[in-house]
Design an enzyme around this catalytic site. Sequence first.
Site, PDB file in Angstrom:
ATOM      1  N   TYR A  61       4.668  19.825   6.978  1.00 25.49           N
ATOM      2  CA  TYR A  61       3.244  19.660   6.651  1.00 25.49           C
ATOM      3  C   TYR A  61       2.645  20.943   6.076  1.00 25.49           C
ATOM      4  CZ  TYR A  61       3.412  14.960   8.354  1.00 25.49           C
ATOM      5  OH  TYR A  61       3.733  13.633   8.473  1.00 25.49           O
ATOM      6  N   GLN A  96      -4.615   5.960   2.283  1.00 24.72           N
ATOM      7  CA  GLN A  96      -3.481   6.241   3.162  1.00 24.72           C
ATOM      8  C   GLN A  96      -3.070   7.699   2.969  1.00 24.72           C
ATOM      9  OE1 GLN A  96      -0.496   2.696   3.167  1.00 24.72           O
ATOM     10  NE2 GLN A  96      -1.453   2.696   1.153  1.00 24.72           N
ATOM     11  N   HIS A 114      -4.858   7.568   7.634  1.00 23.77           N
ATOM     12  CA  HIS A 114      -3.669   8.249   8.155  1.00 23.77           C
ATOM     13  C   HIS A 114      -3.906   9.734   8.364  1.00 23.77           C
ATOM     14  CE1 HIS A 114      -0.874   4.845   6.547  1.00 23.77           C
ATOM     15  NE2 HIS A 114      -1.483   4.514   7.679  1.00 23.77           N
ATOM     16  N   CYS A 122      -5.771  19.241  18.223  1.00 22.19           N
ATOM     17  CA  CYS A 122      -5.235  19.978  19.371  1.00 22.19           C
ATOM     18  C   CYS A 122      -4.747  18.985  20.414  1.00 22.19           C
ATOM     19  CB  CYS A 122      -6.326  20.869  19.981  1.00 22.19           C
ATOM     20  SG  CYS A 122      -5.750  21.734  21.466  1.00 22.19           S
ATOM     21  N   THR A 181       0.061   1.993  -4.196  1.00 26.19           N
ATOM     22  CA  THR A 181       0.772   1.934  -2.920  1.00 26.19           C
ATOM     23  C   THR A 181       1.882   0.893  -2.982  1.00 26.19           C
ATOM     24  OG1 THR A 181       0.568   1.624  -0.522  1.00 26.19           O
ATOM     25  CG2 THR A 181      -0.939   0.350  -1.910  1.00 26.19           C
ATOM     26  N   SER A 182       2.976   1.203  -2.278  1.00 27.41           N
ATOM     27  CA  SER A 182       4.166   0.339  -2.325  1.00 27.41           C
ATOM     28  C   SER A 182       4.013  -0.879  -1.423  1.00 27.41           C
ATOM     29  CB  SER A 182       5.393   1.142  -1.881  1.00 27.41           C
ATOM     30  OG  SER A 182       5.205   1.602  -0.541  1.00 27.41           O
ATOM     31  N   ASN A 206      -0.984  -0.686 -10.063  1.00 31.35           N
ATOM     32  CA  ASN A 206       0.196   0.052  -9.604  1.00 31.35           C
ATOM     33  C   ASN A 206       1.164   0.307 -10.757  1.00 31.35           C
ATOM     34  OD1 ASN A 206       1.027   1.131  -6.991  1.00 31.35           O
ATOM     35  ND2 ASN A 206       2.896  -0.064  -7.323  1.00 31.35           N
ATOM     36  N   GLU A 208       4.394  -0.010 -10.687  1.00 32.39           N
ATOM     37  CA  GLU A 208       5.429  -1.067 -10.712  1.00 32.39           C
ATOM     38  C   GLU A 208       5.070  -2.111  -9.668  1.00 32.39           C
ATOM     39  OE1 GLU A 208       8.572   1.646  -9.928  1.00 32.39           O
ATOM     40  OE2 GLU A 208       7.880   2.016  -7.886  1.00 32.39           O
ATOM     41  N   ALA A 224      -1.995   5.088 -12.783  1.00 32.96           N
ATOM     42  CA  ALA A 224      -3.363   5.010 -12.238  1.00 32.96           C
ATOM     43  C   ALA A 224      -4.358   5.747 -13.127  1.00 32.96           C
ATOM     44  CB  ALA A 224      -3.378   5.603 -10.830  1.00 32.96           C
TER      45      ALA A 224
HETATM   46  C1  BV8 Z   1       0.842   1.318  13.605  1.00 33.30           C
HETATM   47  C2  BV8 Z   1       1.726  10.007   7.667  1.00 33.30           C
HETATM   48  C3  BV8 Z   1       0.247   0.224  15.521  1.00 33.30           C
HETATM   49  C4  BV8 Z   1       1.050  11.095   7.045  1.00 33.30           C
HETATM   50  C5  BV8 Z   1       2.341   7.758   7.188  1.00 33.30           C
HETATM   51  C6  BV8 Z   1       3.474  -4.526  11.508  1.00 33.30           C
HETATM   52  C7  BV8 Z   1       2.193  -4.291  11.992  1.00 33.30           C
HETATM   53  C8  BV8 Z   1       1.830  -3.040  12.475  1.00 33.30           C
HETATM   54  C9  BV8 Z   1       2.753  -1.993  12.464  1.00 33.30           C
HETATM   55  C10 BV8 Z   1       4.017  -2.214  11.988  1.00 33.30           C
HETATM   56  C11 BV8 Z   1       4.377  -3.465  11.512  1.00 33.30           C
HETATM   57  N1  BV8 Z   1       5.663  -3.388  11.125  1.00 33.30           N
HETATM   58  C12 BV8 Z   1       6.128  -2.121  11.317  1.00 33.30           C
HETATM   59  C13 BV8 Z   1       5.149  -1.388  11.859  1.00 33.30           C
HETATM   60  C14 BV8 Z   1       5.270   0.022  12.230  1.00 33.30           C
HETATM   61  C15 BV8 Z   1       4.982   0.984  11.095  1.00 33.30           C
HETATM   62  C16 BV8 Z   1       5.429   0.500   9.748  1.00 33.30           C
HETATM   63  O1  BV8 Z   1       4.634  -0.035   8.983  1.00 33.30           O
HETATM   64  N2  BV8 Z   1       6.689   0.716   9.431  1.00 33.30           N
HETATM   65  C17 BV8 Z   1       7.183   0.337   8.123  1.00 33.30           C
HETATM   66  C18 BV8 Z   1       8.185   1.389   7.633  1.00 33.30           C
HETATM   67  C19 BV8 Z   1       7.785  -1.046   8.216  1.00 33.30           C
HETATM   68  N3  BV8 Z   1       3.581   1.295  11.049  1.00 33.30           N
HETATM   69  C20 BV8 Z   1       3.077   2.238  11.857  1.00 33.30           C
HETATM   70  O2  BV8 Z   1       3.753   2.804  12.682  1.00 33.30           O
HETATM   71  C21 BV8 Z   1       1.604   2.535  11.730  1.00 33.30           C
HETATM   72  N4  BV8 Z   1       1.019   2.481  13.025  1.00 33.30           N
HETATM   73  O3  BV8 Z   1       1.105   0.264  13.098  1.00 33.30           O
HETATM   74  O4  BV8 Z   1       0.364   1.432  14.842  1.00 33.30           O
HETATM   75  C22 BV8 Z   1      -0.126   0.521  16.867  1.00 33.30           C
HETATM   76  C23 BV8 Z   1      -0.664  -0.494  17.590  1.00 33.30           C
HETATM   77  C24 BV8 Z   1      -1.041  -0.235  18.853  1.00 33.30           C
HETATM   78  C25 BV8 Z   1      -0.882   1.029  19.382  1.00 33.30           C
HETATM   79  C26 BV8 Z   1      -0.337   2.047  18.652  1.00 33.30           C
HETATM   80  C27 BV8 Z   1       0.046   1.801  17.370  1.00 33.30           C
HETATM   81  C28 BV8 Z   1       1.343   3.951  11.222  1.00 33.30           C
HETATM   82  C29 BV8 Z   1       1.764   4.072   9.806  1.00 33.30           C
HETATM   83  C30 BV8 Z   1       1.343   5.439   9.269  1.00 33.30           C
HETATM   84  C31 BV8 Z   1       2.549   6.272   9.091  1.00 33.30           C
HETATM   85  N5  BV8 Z   1       2.181   7.515   8.452  1.00 33.30           N
HETATM   86  N6  BV8 Z   1       2.030   8.944   6.712  1.00 33.30           N
HETATM   87  C32 BV8 Z   1       1.894  11.630   5.954  1.00 33.30           C
HETATM   88  O5  BV8 Z   1       2.951  12.223   6.254  1.00 33.30           O
HETATM   89  O6  BV8 Z   1       1.492  11.443   4.809  1.00 33.30           O
HETATM   90  S1  BV8 Z   1       2.947   6.560   6.175  1.00 33.30           S
HETATM   91  C33 BV8 Z   1       3.152   7.081   4.569  1.00 33.30           C
HETATM   92  O7  BV8 Z   1       3.741   6.012   3.834  1.00 33.30           O
HETATM   93  C34 BV8 Z   1       1.853   7.286   3.850  1.00 33.30           C
HETATM   94  O8  BV8 Z   1       0.832   7.754   4.666  1.00 33.30           O
HETATM   95  C35 BV8 Z   1       1.501   5.935   3.299  1.00 33.30           C
HETATM   96  O9  BV8 Z   1       0.566   5.323   4.107  1.00 33.30           O
HETATM   97  C36 BV8 Z   1       2.720   5.150   3.486  1.00 33.30           C
HETATM   98  C37 BV8 Z   1       3.003   4.280   2.304  1.00 33.30           C
HETATM   99  O10 BV8 Z   1       3.231   5.095   1.244  1.00 33.30           O
HETATM  100  P1  BV8 Z   1       2.509   4.835  -0.170  1.00 33.30           P
HETATM  101  O11 BV8 Z   1       1.212   5.503  -0.126  1.00 33.30           O
HETATM  102  O12 BV8 Z   1       2.514   3.390  -0.534  1.00 33.30           O
HETATM  103  O13 BV8 Z   1       3.513   5.622  -1.078  1.00 33.30           O
HETATM  104  P2  BV8 Z   1       4.920   5.139  -1.598  1.00 33.30           P
HETATM  105  O14 BV8 Z   1       5.669   6.335  -2.054  1.00 33.30           O
HETATM  106  O15 BV8 Z   1       5.562   4.219  -0.593  1.00 33.30           O
HETATM  107  O16 BV8 Z   1       4.547   4.244  -2.856  1.00 33.30           O
HETATM  108  C38 BV8 Z   1       3.900   4.846  -3.947  1.00 33.30           C
HETATM  109  C39 BV8 Z   1       3.516   3.718  -4.890  1.00 33.30           C
HETATM  110  O17 BV8 Z   1       2.781   4.277  -5.981  1.00 33.30           O
HETATM  111  C40 BV8 Z   1       4.700   2.989  -5.487  1.00 33.30           C
HETATM  112  O18 BV8 Z   1       4.467   1.598  -5.432  1.00 33.30           O
HETATM  113  C41 BV8 Z   1       4.753   3.474  -6.936  1.00 33.30           C
HETATM  114  O19 BV8 Z   1       5.181   2.460  -7.823  1.00 33.30           O
HETATM  115  C42 BV8 Z   1       3.304   3.794  -7.190  1.00 33.30           C
HETATM  116  N7  BV8 Z   1       3.083   4.846  -8.191  1.00 33.30           N
HETATM  117  C43 BV8 Z   1       3.836   5.957  -8.415  1.00 33.30           C
HETATM  118  N8  BV8 Z   1       3.296   6.687  -9.409  1.00 33.30           N
HETATM  119  C44 BV8 Z   1       2.161   6.026  -9.807  1.00 33.30           C
HETATM  120  C45 BV8 Z   1       2.026   4.865  -9.027  1.00 33.30           C
HETATM  121  N9  BV8 Z   1       1.017   3.997  -9.195  1.00 33.30           N
HETATM  122  C46 BV8 Z   1       0.109   4.277 -10.147  1.00 33.30           C
HETATM  123  N10 BV8 Z   1       0.160   5.375 -10.935  1.00 33.30           N
HETATM  124  C47 BV8 Z   1       1.176   6.262 -10.805  1.00 33.30           C
HETATM  125  N11 BV8 Z   1       1.229   7.338 -11.597  1.00 33.30           N
END
Ligand code: BV8
Length: 233
Positions: A61, A96, A114, A122, A181-182, A206, A208, A224
């Site tokens: 971080y 996010q 997030h 803390c 977002t993906s 997005n 893609e 974007a």
């Molecule tokens: C929780 C931390 C519940 C900070 C991140 C179902 C329901 C609820 C939860 C779950 C569920 N199934 C699974 C879960 C658990 C889990 C989860 O979702 N797992 C996944 C892998 C299946 N979720 C959690 O744990 C969440 N918490 O649900 O709590 C709970 C309930 C009760 C009590 C306690 C808890 C917490 C999730 C947060 C995790 N933290 N980040 C940091 O380090 O940044 S996640 C991280 O990935 C990011 O923060 C972001 O949110 C996330 C997704 O990433 P994206 O932003 O979409 O980025 P990505 O690279 O994936 O995609 C980029 C996109 O942009 C692509 O599509 C690309 O094509 C596009 N792009 C690229 N360039 C461009 C563009 N578009 C336009 N223009 C461009 N130039």
Amino acid sequence: MLEGLMAEIERIVILTGAGISAESGIDTFRSAGGLWEQHRVEDVATPEGFARNPNLVLNFYDMRRAALAHAAPNAAHMALARLEREFSGELLLVTQNVDDLHERGGSASVLHMHGELKSALCTSCETRSRWEATMIDRPPCPVCRAPTLRPDVVWFGEMPYQMGRIYQALETCDLFVSIGTSGAVYPAAGFVQEARRLGARTLELNLEPSEGSRLFHETRLGPASRLVPEWVE
Ligand code: BV8
């Protein structure tokens, strides 16, 4: 948008992801060479990973916080700030992202579901402080002075911030727009279904197709920095 659908649209919810900051030079998570290719999620974005190896996480971080100094908001961030200024209805911008590019692009009201790189939490007194420096040397909490600061970001398995406010806005919005977002991470990835179920129009901008593209009434593909200003115009 500002000339076109304006009349019928009174409440908008916008969700942004790493893709809106990609053209500002901020690594996304799942694109080639992205953050999750460089690090295992379990090691750097879970409470267990932090307990196992805090220095690895703090360094991960610290590096991302330092990278912000070399990043500038792009035309997409600026366009959303213009929308906030000129749209006469209610707008909720949920991101996010943990970067500060929406704010530096002029958005005054941003909901970081997030958390934020520039915030420290803390684990002793549970207060949050604005934070620009590094944490690798375990600096004291500005409030209780204990050396127990962690990045104020939501890791996997932790509850995202302000979920009640987000769901309340999704229930009443006319338009839900997802940008850069993906659709891979929940609960954010489920917002489109919630909005659609409750009658909102849904639009995806997005580079893609995302994992949720089939759930949107309309998907526009491209960078974007082009799509968002075109949509806001
Ligand atoms: C929780 C931390 C519940 C900070 C991140 C179902 C329901 C609820 C939860 C779950 C569920 N199934 C699974 C879960 C658990 C889990 C989860 O979702 N797992 C996944 C892998 C299946 N979720 C959690 O744990 C969440 N918490 O649900 O709590 C709970 C309930 C009760 C009590 C306690 C808890 C917490 C999730 C947060 C995790 N933290 N980040 C940091 O380090 O940044 S996640 C991280 O990935 C990011 O923060 C972001 O949110 C996330 C997704 O990433 P994206 O932003 O979409 O980025 P990505 O690279 O994936 O995609 C980029 C996109 O942009 C692509 O599509 C690309 O094509 C596009 N792009 C690229 N360039 C461009 C563009 N578009 C336009 N223009 C461009 N130039």
